[in-house]
Design an enzyme around this catalytic site. Structure first.
Site, PDB file in Angstrom:
ATOM      1  N   ASP A   1      -4.594   6.295   0.888  1.00 16.39           N
ATOM      2  CA  ASP A   1      -5.425   5.572  -0.060  1.00 16.39           C
ATOM      3  C   ASP A   1      -6.877   6.012   0.139  1.00 16.39           C
ATOM      4  OD1 ASP A   1      -6.214   3.401  -1.882  1.00 16.39           O
ATOM      5  OD2 ASP A   1      -6.945   2.419  -0.071  1.00 16.39           O
TER       6      ASP A   1
ATOM      7  N   ASP B   1     -10.335   4.155  -1.520  1.00 19.11           N
ATOM      8  CA  ASP B   1     -11.319   3.083  -1.371  1.00 19.11           C
ATOM      9  C   ASP B   1     -10.902   2.090  -0.289  1.00 19.11           C
ATOM     10  OD1 ASP B   1     -12.485   4.361  -3.450  1.00 19.11           O
ATOM     11  OD2 ASP B   1     -12.244   2.765  -4.918  1.00 19.11           O
TER      12      ASP B   1
ATOM     13  N   ASP C   1      -4.957  -0.170   2.675  1.00 21.77           N
ATOM     14  CA  ASP C   1      -5.601  -1.419   3.080  1.00 21.77           C
ATOM     15  C   ASP C   1      -5.345  -2.588   2.136  1.00 21.77           C
ATOM     16  OD1 ASP C   1      -7.310  -0.122   1.048  1.00 21.77           O
ATOM     17  OD2 ASP C   1      -8.675  -1.782   1.451  1.00 21.77           O
TER      18      ASP C   1
END
Length: 259
Positions: free
Chosen positions: A11, A13, A199
């Site tokens: 991922d 961001d 996240d």
């Protein structure tokens, strides 16, 4: 292509990129070691192809595909972002068909001018222009109740549209997930050991599908619930956030694989 020792699906961001300033410098040591060892790092993000193409080049990862718009599309190795709008117009039309109360509670990227989009995302104006070049999905902010959100998800599902929670936005698309794209791309490399880092809720399937997953700390939202495989150690939580946490996780994998 030769079978690498393992694949990394990451991922962006809040994971490889800092949540606030989008910097990735703290991840540079592990990235350099992975490049030197010939380990592909496949970016997997809700970002558009227009955003990911230059970032992928900056990171030295253009030889590998990237998963774009939350799994709704793939940017092939070496490719530039397509100019056509894809199915984004269909998503906007589906939003227009929602009951007024639900539509009013969802503000998507297509509802904002560039100045507002830059403010909402924290991106400089030039980068906000790239974020607006959507082909497969429509992220936005939800301002209604949980009950209304459930009604929104059901109404969109009836039109063949899925809604997924990310680190910041609720993203609508016609399907495709980071996990399904991960399986497709891993097969290209001979299905080696897979490592995933994320996240947010839209990373969960990818984390649970990988052979080893790392949950990078995100101080901007409640922690993810315990994930399938976490009790057995197949998913590990890293206390540090963003690229610092990414680097810690990957240094651990690099050491375990003797690279």
């Amino acid at each position: 292509m030769p079978r690498p020792p393992f694949l990394v699906f990451s991922d962006l961001d809040g994971t490889l990129l800092d949540h606030e300033d989008y910097a990735h410098d703290p991840a540079a040591p592990a990235l350099a070691r992975l490049r030197a060892a010939g380990v592909p790092v496949i970016l997997a993000s809700s970002k558009t192809a227009a955003e990911i193409a230059p970032l992928r080049a900056e990171l030295g990862l253009s030889d590998h595909p990237a998963i774009v718009e939350n799994g709704a599309g793939v940017l092939e190795p070496g490719a530039e972002a397509p100019d056509d709008p894809g199915r984004h117009g269909e998503l906007r039309a589906a939003l227009a068909r929602l009951p007024a109360s639900l539509r009013a509670a969802f503000q998507g990227f297509g509802d904002w001018d560039l100045a507002m989009l830059a403010r909402r995302t924290g991106l400089p104006r030039a980068e906000a222009e790239l974020a607006a070049r959507r082909r497969h999905s429509e992220p936005g902010l939800w301002r209604g109740s949980d009950a209304q959100k459930a009604a929104l998800v059901a109404a969109l599902a009836a039109q063949g549209i899925t809604a997924r929670e990310g680190g910041r936005f609720l993203t609508l698309s016609f399907g495709g997930t980071k996990a399904s794209r991960m399986a497709e791309i891993a097969a290209r490399y001979g299905s080696p050991f897979t490592v995933a880092l994320g996240d947010a809720p839209n990373d969960v399937e990818m984390l649970e599908t990988a052979d080893l997953g790392f949950v990078i700390a995100n101080p901007h939202r409640p922690p993810l619930p315990e994930l399938s495989g976490e009790a057995e150690g197949r998913i590990v939580r890293i206390d540090a956030a963003g690229p610092e946490g990414w680097n810690r996780a990957m240094e651990r994998v690099i050491k375990d694989h003797g690279i």
